[in-house]
Enzyme design. Structure first.
Site, PDB file in Angstrom:
ATOM      1  N   GLU A 179       0.790  -1.241   0.000  1.00 40.47           N
ATOM      2  CA  GLU A 179       0.000   0.000   0.000  1.00 40.47           C
ATOM      3  C   GLU A 179       0.820   1.287   0.000  1.00 40.47           C
ATOM      4  O   GLU A 179       0.574   2.181   0.807  1.00 40.47           O
ATOM      5  CB  GLU A 179      -0.961  -0.014   1.200  1.00 40.47           C
ATOM      6  CG  GLU A 179      -1.890  -1.212   1.199  1.00 40.47           C
ATOM      7  CD  GLU A 179      -2.774  -1.312   2.446  1.00 40.47           C
ATOM      8  OE1 GLU A 179      -2.747  -0.397   3.268  1.00 40.47           O
ATOM      9  OE2 GLU A 179      -3.486  -2.320   2.564  1.00 40.47           O
ATOM     10  N   GLU A 290      -6.130 -10.787  -0.943  1.00 41.65           N
ATOM     11  CA  GLU A 290      -6.973 -10.543   0.248  1.00 41.65           C
ATOM     12  C   GLU A 290      -8.453 -10.540  -0.144  1.00 41.65           C
ATOM     13  O   GLU A 290      -9.227  -9.682   0.272  1.00 41.65           O
ATOM     14  CB  GLU A 290      -6.602  -9.203   0.890  1.00 41.65           C
ATOM     15  CG  GLU A 290      -5.119  -9.067   1.186  1.00 41.65           C
ATOM     16  CD  GLU A 290      -4.747  -7.785   1.915  1.00 41.65           C
ATOM     17  OE1 GLU A 290      -5.648  -7.097   2.431  1.00 41.65           O
ATOM     18  OE2 GLU A 290      -3.548  -7.481   1.962  1.00 41.65           O
TER      19      GLU A 290
HETATM   20  O1  G3I Z   1      -4.078  -7.961  18.904  1.00 39.11           O
HETATM   21  C1  G3I Z   1      -4.710  -6.804  19.469  1.00 39.11           C
HETATM   22  C2  G3I Z   1      -5.285  -7.144  20.793  1.00 39.11           C
HETATM   23  O2  G3I Z   1      -4.247  -7.463  21.667  1.00 39.11           O
HETATM   24  C3  G3I Z   1      -6.071  -5.928  21.281  1.00 39.11           C
HETATM   25  O3  G3I Z   1      -6.698  -6.245  22.481  1.00 39.11           O
HETATM   26  C4  G3I Z   1      -7.142  -5.525  20.258  1.00 39.11           C
HETATM   27  C5  G3I Z   1      -7.921  -4.279  20.688  1.00 39.11           C
HETATM   28  O4  G3I Z   1      -8.372  -3.556  19.571  1.00 39.11           O
HETATM   29  O5  G3I Z   1      -6.494  -5.237  19.066  1.00 39.11           O
HETATM   30  C6  G3I Z   1      -5.796  -6.354  18.543  1.00 39.11           C
HETATM   31  O6  G3I Z   1      -5.172  -5.972  17.378  1.00 39.11           O
HETATM   32  C7  G3I Z   1      -6.004  -5.781  16.242  1.00 39.11           C
HETATM   33  C8  G3I Z   1      -5.506  -6.721  15.169  1.00 39.11           C
HETATM   34  O7  G3I Z   1      -6.206  -6.479  13.959  1.00 39.11           O
HETATM   35  C9  G3I Z   1      -5.696  -8.195  15.536  1.00 39.11           C
HETATM   36  O8  G3I Z   1      -7.050  -8.472  15.707  1.00 39.11           O
HETATM   37  C10 G3I Z   1      -5.873  -4.348  15.801  1.00 39.11           C
HETATM   38  O9  G3I Z   1      -6.472  -3.477  16.734  1.00 39.11           O
HETATM   39  C11 G3I Z   1      -6.529  -4.166  14.446  1.00 39.11           C
HETATM   40  O10 G3I Z   1      -6.237  -2.867  13.959  1.00 39.11           O
HETATM   41  C12 G3I Z   1      -5.978  -5.168  13.478  1.00 39.11           C
HETATM   42  O11 G3I Z   1      -6.661  -5.009  12.259  1.00 39.11           O
HETATM   43  C13 G3I Z   1      -6.008  -5.606  11.143  1.00 39.11           C
HETATM   44  C14 G3I Z   1      -5.752  -4.533  10.090  1.00 39.11           C
HETATM   45  O12 G3I Z   1      -5.164  -5.136   8.955  1.00 39.11           O
HETATM   46  C15 G3I Z   1      -4.802  -3.459  10.594  1.00 39.11           C
HETATM   47  O13 G3I Z   1      -4.796  -2.405   9.687  1.00 39.11           O
HETATM   48  C16 G3I Z   1      -6.940  -6.663  10.567  1.00 39.11           C
HETATM   49  O14 G3I Z   1      -7.061  -7.735  11.503  1.00 39.11           O
HETATM   50  C17 G3I Z   1      -6.354  -7.201   9.258  1.00 39.11           C
HETATM   51  O15 G3I Z   1      -7.308  -8.031   8.643  1.00 39.11           O
HETATM   52  C18 G3I Z   1      -6.036  -6.035   8.336  1.00 39.11           C
HETATM   53  O16 G3I Z   1      -5.441  -6.548   7.175  1.00 39.11           O
HETATM   54  C19 G3I Z   1      -5.157  -5.588   6.160  1.00 39.11           C
HETATM   55  C20 G3I Z   1      -3.967  -6.104   5.395  1.00 39.11           C
HETATM   56  O17 G3I Z   1      -2.898  -6.354   6.257  1.00 39.11           O
HETATM   57  C21 G3I Z   1      -3.558  -5.111   4.314  1.00 39.11           C
HETATM   58  N1  G3I Z   1      -4.663  -4.793   3.455  1.00 39.11           N
HETATM   59  C22 G3I Z   1      -5.879  -4.353   4.134  1.00 39.11           C
HETATM   60  C23 G3I Z   1      -6.301  -5.384   5.159  1.00 39.11           C
HETATM   61  C24 G3I Z   1      -7.585  -4.972   5.780  1.00 39.11           C
HETATM   62  O18 G3I Z   1      -7.435  -3.757   6.481  1.00 39.11           O
END
Ligand code: G3I
Length: 407
Positions: A179, A290
């Site tokens: 990205e 994805e």
């Molecule tokens: O692991 C922590 C946990 O410890 C905490 O308690 C919780 C509270 O919010 O957050 C957890 O982390 C989260 C993580 O996912 C795991 O669930 C983050 O807040 C959250 O921001 C994170 O989101 C991920 C996102 O990328 C981050 O931008 C999504 O799971 C994941 O599917 C998403 O994947 C991205 C690709 O890498 C790139 N392309 C877009 C795609 C979708 O956004």
């Protein structure tokens, strides 16, 4: 959003209705191959307990899925049966794996690798450089001041070498840079501004360096540039330019990842083909990295979303989540079929297609607002599930599953 979306939405509805009554078969042609494909989604299940997506679609490309650590326990049987490629949804990202200079969180990534190995599933790595979930410490020097470019590049090299060498020979493809293209209609602004990477380098030097370090670290891994909205009218050309620039400079890159976070009404077949043709013209491979197809369109445009009756004394009527209605399901089936028909046609140029999450029970989209994506405004948002995958909330195959499997 606008009349265009609504028009498209209505048009899609008509297309599905028409498809249901018109049993036509047609032959789609590409310069490379041709194959007879039915225009009508055939959602009839095949009764063969031994086969999964990897078997049904294996002649076209690998079929993968992105997993969290917990899903390799919870959904293990489904994953093993259906998929032959795995991606860590979060656990290999720099900020998760390497949150400070001397801290490495290998456990989840190692567990996912071990699961894949045990079940003979290939792994694609995600990712080595991103502006989000990044290792922020890269940008602060030991003296607490902003790091120099040299120090950041040294840290980037060490990071890439450490990760890729740990899994050397076991990861067939890496999203090296994720990205790095700027959203928006201004075609003169190609690179994403405002990220710590761009703020420091003000040039694609860091992108080029990442690919070179990746090739050094594991020459057997294929290297990809990965982005979202890769088919959109405003973005596909910018991605092409970024990648062409890498090719022109002799930077080692093997392909482009199309994230494919799609909607029931976009992209169109033509947009997808145009974007793919551009990448193919550079001699590069394509992976869909994805994939999901969100059923949600903005509530204001969605005839399936009724407004709730306001409670006595309440001022505004909030829209109600209609759930996975038959109408939305039909639109999703039609979009899945359209997109897979194109991908099958282009199979020579596509080495894998990865779904982002396993079942509709847990999609990253559900945590995001109405319509998916991090929209800047929360106005009109309601919590709606996206139902974007091929397996329902109980892990059963949806009709869309059979629409992509059947001819
Ligand atoms: O692991 C922590 C946990 O410890 C905490 O308690 C919780 C509270 O919010 O957050 C957890 O982390 C989260 C993580 O996912 C795991 O669930 C983050 O807040 C959250 O921001 C994170 O989101 C991920 C996102 O990328 C981050 O931008 C999504 O799971 C994941 O599917 C998403 O994947 C991205 C690709 O890498 C790139 N392309 C877009 C795609 C979708 O956004």
């Amino acid at each position: 959003m606008n009349k265009y979306l609504l028009k498209n939405f209505k048009r899609n509805t008509i297309i599905v209705a028409a498809a249901a009554v018109t049993a036509v078969s047609f032959t789609q042609c590409s310069p490379k191959q041709s194959e007879s494909i039915s225009a009508v989604p055939n959602t009839t299940p095949i009764n063969d307990p031994t086969k999964g997506l990897k078997d049904y679609l294996g002649k076209y490309f690998k079929v993968g899925v992105a997993v969290a650590r917990q899903s390799i326990n919870r959904d293990s049987a489904l994953i093993i049966k259906e998929f032959n490629s795995l991606t860590a949804e979060n656990d290999m990202k720099p900020g998760v794996l390497h949150p400070s200079e001397n801290t490495w969180n290998w456990k989840n990534a190692d567990d996912i690798m071990a699961f894949a190995k045990r079940h003979n599933i290939a792994v694609r790595g995600h990712n080595l450089l991103w502006h989000s979930q990044d290792a922020r410490w890269f940008f602060t020097g030991p003296d607490g001041k902003p790091s120099s470019k040299e120090l950041v590049l040294q840290r980037l090299r060490e990071h890439i070498h450490t990760v890729m060498k740990r899994y050397k020979g076991q990861i067939y493809a890496w999203d090296v840079v994720n990205e790095a293209v700027q959203d928006g209609a201004d075609s003169t602004v190609i690179y994403r501004t405002g990220s710590p990477w761009w703020n420091l380098f003000k040039s694609p030097e860091f992108i080029e360096a990442a690919f070179r370090y990746a090739r050094e670290a594991d020459p057997s891994a294929k290297l990809y540039y990965n982005d979202y909205s890769s088919e959109s009218d405003t973005k596909h050309r910018k991605i092409y330019k970024l990648v062409k620039n890498l090719k022109d400079k002799g930077v080692p890159i093997d392909g482009v990842g199309f994230q494919a976070h799609w909607k029931i009404n976009s992209p169109t077949v033509q947009q997808l083909k145009t974007a793919m043709d551009e990448i193919i013209s550079l001699g590069l491979d394509i992976q869909f990295t994805e994939l999901d197809i969100d059923i949600r369109v903005p509530a204001a445009l969605d005839p399936n979303v009724p407004a709730a009756t306001p409670a006595a004394g309440a001022s505004a009527a909030a829209p109600v989540d209609p759930g996975y209605t038959p109408e939305l399901e039909a639109l999703q089936i039609a979009q899945y079929k359209r997109m897979f028909d194109v991908m099958k046609q282009y199979k020579k140029h596509i080495s894998s297609v990865t779904f982002w999450n396993v079942t509709d029970r847990t999609s990253w989209l559900d945590g995001r607002g109405q319509g998916g994506g991090a929209a800047s405004s929360t106005a009109g948002r309601i919590p709606r599930k996206a139902y974007p995958l091929l397996f329902d909330v109980d892990g059963n195959r949806k009709k869309a599953y059979w629409a992509v499997v059947n001819k």
